[in-house]
Each structure stands twice: as C-alpha cells, then as structure tokens.
Design a protein around this motif. Structure first.
Motif, PDB file in Angstrom:
ATOM      1  N   MET A  76       0.600  -0.930   0.116  1.00  0.00           N
ATOM      2  CA  MET A  76       0.241  -0.311   0.091  1.00  0.00           C
ATOM      3  C   MET A  76       0.681   1.206   0.065  1.00  0.00           C
ATOM      4  O   MET A  76       1.970   1.758   0.612  1.00  0.00           O
ATOM      5  CB  MET A  76      -0.753   0.366   1.454  1.00  0.00           C
ATOM      6  N   ARG A  77       0.196   2.158  -0.326  1.00  0.00           N
ATOM      7  CA  ARG A  77       1.238   3.495  -0.935  1.00  0.00           C
ATOM      8  C   ARG A  77       0.816   4.667  -0.199  1.00  0.00           C
ATOM      9  O   ARG A  77      -0.656   5.287  -0.087  1.00  0.00           O
ATOM     10  CB  ARG A  77       1.526   3.739  -2.246  1.00  0.00           C
ATOM     11  N   LYS A  78       1.136   5.178   0.857  1.00  0.00           N
ATOM     12  CA  LYS A  78       0.154   5.717   1.909  1.00  0.00           C
ATOM     13  C   LYS A  78       1.138   6.976   1.936  1.00  0.00           C
ATOM     14  O   LYS A  78       2.589   7.199   1.637  1.00  0.00           O
ATOM     15  CB  LYS A  78       0.415   5.507   3.688  1.00  0.00           C
ATOM     16  N   LEU A  79       0.344   7.972   2.205  1.00  0.00           N
ATOM     17  CA  LEU A  79       1.128  10.086   2.626  1.00  0.00           C
ATOM     18  C   LEU A  79       0.549  10.011   4.417  1.00  0.00           C
ATOM     19  O   LEU A  79       0.146   9.592   4.699  1.00  0.00           O
ATOM     20  CB  LEU A  79       0.040  10.874   2.015  1.00  0.00           C
ATOM     21  N   TRP A  80       2.118  10.738   4.896  1.00  0.00           N
ATOM     22  CA  TRP A  80       1.683  10.601   5.531  1.00  0.00           C
ATOM     23  C   TRP A  80       1.972  12.319   5.938  1.00  0.00           C
ATOM     24  O   TRP A  80       3.365  12.912   5.484  1.00  0.00           O
ATOM     25  CB  TRP A  80       3.142  10.598   6.547  1.00  0.00           C
ATOM     26  N   LEU A  81       1.077  13.031   6.684  1.00  0.00           N
ATOM     27  CA  LEU A  81       1.810  14.693   7.346  1.00  0.00           C
ATOM     28  C   LEU A  81       2.007  15.193   8.648  1.00  0.00           C
ATOM     29  O   LEU A  81       1.482  14.490   9.745  1.00  0.00           O
ATOM     30  CB  LEU A  81       0.195  15.256   6.243  1.00  0.00           C
ATOM     31  N   ASP A  82       3.344  16.028   8.611  1.00  0.00           N
ATOM     32  CA  ASP A  82       3.504  16.962  10.466  1.00  0.00           C
ATOM     33  C   ASP A  82       3.437  17.852   9.325  1.00  0.00           C
ATOM     34  O   ASP A  82       3.726  18.722   8.756  1.00  0.00           O
ATOM     35  CB  ASP A  82       4.767  16.152  10.449  1.00  0.00           C
ATOM     36  N   ILE A  83       2.036  18.674  10.077  1.00  0.00           N
ATOM     37  CA  ILE A  83       1.927  20.046  10.257  1.00  0.00           C
ATOM     38  C   ILE A  83       2.336  20.620  11.159  1.00  0.00           C
ATOM     39  O   ILE A  83       1.663  20.695  13.088  1.00  0.00           O
ATOM     40  CB  ILE A  83       0.478  20.023   9.131  1.00  0.00           C
ATOM     41  N   GLY A  84       3.728  21.658  11.316  1.00  0.00           N
ATOM     42  CA  GLY A  84       3.884  21.595  12.900  1.00  0.00           C
ATOM     43  C   GLY A  84       3.601  23.203  12.634  1.00  0.00           C
ATOM     44  O   GLY A  84       2.686  24.370  12.091  1.00  0.00           O
ATOM     45  N   ASN A  85       4.130  24.006  13.626  1.00  0.00           N
ATOM     46  CA  ASN A  85       4.262  25.486  13.406  1.00  0.00           C
ATOM     47  C   ASN A  85       4.873  26.049  12.459  1.00  0.00           C
ATOM     48  O   ASN A  85       4.050  27.203  11.845  1.00  0.00           O
ATOM     49  CB  ASN A  85       4.571  26.547  15.089  1.00  0.00           C
ATOM     50  N   THR A  86       6.090  26.101  12.464  1.00  0.00           N
ATOM     51  CA  THR A  86       6.008  26.803  11.167  1.00  0.00           C
ATOM     52  C   THR A  86       7.181  25.640  10.061  1.00  0.00           C
ATOM     53  O   THR A  86       6.846  26.556   8.668  1.00  0.00           O
ATOM     54  CB  THR A  86       7.723  27.488  11.227  1.00  0.00           C
ATOM     55  N   ARG A  87       6.755  24.111   9.367  1.00  0.00           N
ATOM     56  CA  ARG A  87       6.864  23.653   8.984  1.00  0.00           C
ATOM     57  C   ARG A  87       5.846  22.724   8.556  1.00  0.00           C
ATOM     58  O   ARG A  87       4.655  22.568   9.267  1.00  0.00           O
ATOM     59  CB  ARG A  87       8.438  23.020   8.632  1.00  0.00           C
ATOM     60  N   LEU A  88       5.726  22.134   6.789  1.00  0.00           N
ATOM     61  CA  LEU A  88       4.314  21.295   6.300  1.00  0.00           C
ATOM     62  C   LEU A  88       5.950  19.965   6.272  1.00  0.00           C
ATOM     63  O   LEU A  88       6.758  20.556   4.957  1.00  0.00           O
ATOM     64  CB  LEU A  88       3.882  21.198   5.438  1.00  0.00           C
ATOM     65  N   LYS A  89       5.804  18.638   6.705  1.00  0.00           N
ATOM     66  CA  LYS A  89       6.411  17.758   6.316  1.00  0.00           C
ATOM     67  C   LYS A  89       5.312  16.564   5.519  1.00  0.00           C
ATOM     68  O   LYS A  89       4.278  16.054   5.961  1.00  0.00           O
ATOM     69  CB  LYS A  89       7.567  17.319   7.672  1.00  0.00           C
ATOM     70  N   TYR A  90       6.254  15.959   4.425  1.00  0.00           N
ATOM     71  CA  TYR A  90       5.400  14.838   4.516  1.00  0.00           C
ATOM     72  C   TYR A  90       6.055  13.232   4.075  1.00  0.00           C
ATOM     73  O   TYR A  90       7.233  14.028   3.663  1.00  0.00           O
ATOM     74  CB  TYR A  90       4.956  15.007   3.293  1.00  0.00           C
ATOM     75  N   TRP A  91       5.594  12.487   4.037  1.00  0.00           N
ATOM     76  CA  TRP A  91       6.728  11.130   3.690  1.00  0.00           C
ATOM     77  C   TRP A  91       5.482  10.706   2.530  1.00  0.00           C
ATOM     78  O   TRP A  91       4.081  10.188   3.774  1.00  0.00           O
ATOM     79  CB  TRP A  91       6.923  10.405   4.754  1.00  0.00           C
ATOM     80  N   ILE A  92       5.963   9.737   1.510  1.00  0.00           N
ATOM     81  CA  ILE A  92       5.492   8.684   1.261  1.00  0.00           C
ATOM     82  C   ILE A  92       6.181   7.274   1.514  1.00  0.00           C
ATOM     83  O   ILE A  92       7.239   7.462   0.816  1.00  0.00           O
ATOM     84  CB  ILE A  92       5.020   9.026  -0.339  1.00  0.00           C
ATOM     85  N   THR A  93       5.199   5.801   1.672  1.00  0.00           N
ATOM     86  CA  THR A  93       5.669   5.181   1.858  1.00  0.00           C
ATOM     87  C   THR A  93       4.572   4.113   1.169  1.00  0.00           C
ATOM     88  O   THR A  93       3.214   4.249   0.384  1.00  0.00           O
ATOM     89  CB  THR A  93       5.517   4.839   3.929  1.00  0.00           C
ATOM     90  N   ASP A  94       5.895   3.307   0.577  1.00  0.00           N
ATOM     91  CA  ASP A  94       5.276   1.778  -0.081  1.00  0.00           C
ATOM     92  C   ASP A  94       5.856   1.019   0.406  1.00  0.00           C
ATOM     93  O   ASP A  94       6.988   0.423   0.579  1.00  0.00           O
ATOM     94  CB  ASP A  94       5.564   2.275  -1.804  1.00  0.00           C
ATOM     95  N   ASN A  95       4.572   0.192   1.155  1.00  0.00           N
ATOM     96  CA  ASN A  95       5.171  -1.493   1.561  1.00  0.00           C
ATOM     97  C   ASN A  95       6.213  -0.558   2.943  1.00  0.00           C
ATOM     98  O   ASN A  95       6.504  -1.655   2.925  1.00  0.00           O
ATOM     99  CB  ASN A  95       5.423  -2.341   0.579  1.00  0.00           C
ATOM    100  N   GLU A  96       5.367   0.142   3.511  1.00  0.00           N
ATOM    101  CA  GLU A  96       6.208   0.528   5.295  1.00  0.00           C
ATOM    102  C   GLU A  96       8.066   1.456   4.174  1.00  0.00           C
ATOM    103  O   GLU A  96       8.562   1.718   5.439  1.00  0.00           O
ATOM    104  CB  GLU A  96       6.433  -0.509   5.995  1.00  0.00           C
ATOM    105  N   GLN A  97       7.725   1.028   3.146  1.00  0.00           N
ATOM    106  CA  GLN A  97       9.913   2.340   2.797  1.00  0.00           C
ATOM    107  C   GLN A  97       9.191   3.406   2.400  1.00  0.00           C
ATOM    108  O   GLN A  97       8.407   3.674   1.975  1.00  0.00           O
ATOM    109  CB  GLN A  97       9.996   1.163   2.157  1.00  0.00           C
TER     110      GLN A  97
END
Length: 242
Positions: free
Chosen positions: A1-22
C-alpha cells in the motif's frame, strides 16, 4: 500500500510517502503561517501517486485544520487524523487535560513508550520539548524556547546588541558578546536536559533538526537519535485505530 503521512507543525509542513512501509519520498517546507495554501500546491502531486490513505498530525488551530481536511478530501481516500487520548494502545497520558498536550509530543511518546523501559524524549524543533515516560505512563514534561527563539528574543529586547546567525557549537566562556550569547543559551538548554536526567535517570532520545548538535554535547548519556520519530508515532497511532 502507498500512504501519505503529514506532519503540519508551527513553521513547517513535512510529508513522507511510503510504499509497503518503505519511505520513497520525503520533504519539509516552510509554510509561512499558511499550511493549507502550501498543501493545496502539493495536492496534484499527491493525486498522481495513487495513494491509498493519509495519516496526519497537525498542531494548527481548528480553522486551519478544517481547511486542511477539506483539501485532503480532494484525494478521495481515507484520511486519519491523530488526536491525543487519555489512554491509547496502553499508553497513559500524563497531562491533566489531554487536549492541552501537543499532538507532535504525544506521537513521539507513543513511538517510544513500552512496558519495560523509561525514556527522556527531547525534540529539538521550534521549541525544545522534553517528555518523560516510565513504562507505559507518560509523566509530562517541559517546554523551552529553542536556541534561535532565545537568541532572537535577546536581540529584540536588548539595545545595541547585533548578533549574527552563527552556529551554536561551543560552550567555552564567551570572550565577546556574540559568543557569550550563543554559548550561554546553548549551555542553558544542555544544563536543563542534564538536570532532568539527574532527576529521572533513563534513556535519552533526541529528535528534530538540532538533535545531532545536542547529541555531541550529551555523549555521557548515550543519546539515541531518532530523526523520523513523529512518523514512527503516527504509524503506530494509525495501526492501533479500532
């Protein structure tokens, strides 16, 4: 599965895309107090990735969070929003009012806490936060202005002092005002962490942009650096949704 993970902090937006946990893609951008606008600019890229679901951690206010969720609905996939709980996956929150604990801190604690160990989790981000765990009990923690917030505050409130953006990498007594300010602020934060560890001896975990800088001066405590700790916690949170 391909997933989007978002971390929206006070000053930055971070994201990760994982495919089968990688992790196959990772980025972090300043959102200039408008995370929803930044996210809207990324949404077509996310659409092209054929994602299966989204996990999100956000410290924004309700108005911004509502707009963020509206934008994510454009992906037409399940969106899971992490929240702080009094108890979750066996972990007990140490705050009297759980809604006052930042979701970023909660997820970092969730990532590390287990029944047999105790941790001091220090996040070296916009604020320097310290959270303590004992087994599956979160004990609470501390929040301090980070290196740069302290330096900027001193500049704003002290006439005649002009301090350039130089590295915090020394602890020797400053022989000029610039060094005295930088070394003093760094020493103060390091001393705080050491005092906490004296009061609560446990494994030190460092995360955030300045984690390595602090680790270099806390070697006696054998710190472990976890750069993607919030991502780990967000994954743990989503895995335990019932």
């Amino acid at each position: 599965m391909r997933k989007l993970w978002l971390d929206i902090g006070n000053t930055r937006l971070k994201y990760w895309i994982t495919d089968n946990e990688q992790v196959i893609e990772h980025a972090a951008e300043l959102h200039l107090q408008s995370p929803a606008d930044l996210l809207l600019g990324l949404i077509q890229h996310f659409k092209s990735l054929n994602l299966d679901n989204v996990g999100i951690s956000s410290v924004q206010d309700p108005k911004n969070n509502a707009r963020i969720q509206q934008i994510l609905e454009l992906l037409s996939i399940p969106v899971y929003v992490a929240k702080v709980h009094a108890e979750y996956a066996g972990l007990q929150c140490g705050y009297d009012r759980t809604e006052l604990l930042g979701i970023d801190r909660w997820l970092q604690v969730l990532a590390m806490a287990n029944a047999t160990e105790s941790f001091c989790i220090v996040s070296c981000g916009t604020a320097l936060t310290i959270d303590l765990t004992e087994g599956l009990q979160h004990l609470g923690g501390y929040i301090l202005p980070n290196l740069y917030l302290q330096r900027d505050s001193l500049i704003q409130n002290t006439k005649g002092i002009k301090i350039p953006d130089v590295a915090f990498d020394e602890l020797s007594p400053g022989r000029n005002t610039i060094d005295a300010v930088h070394h003093g602020i760094f020493l103060g934060l390091l001393s705080t962490i050491e005092k906490v560890l004296q009061l609560h001896p446990c494994q030190l975990i460092l995360t955030g942009g300045d984690a390595l800088l602090f680790a270099n001066h806390l070697v006696n405590y054998q710190p472990i650096i976890e750069q993607d700790l919030l991502l780990k916690g967000l994954k743990t949170y989503i895995d335990n949704i019932k």
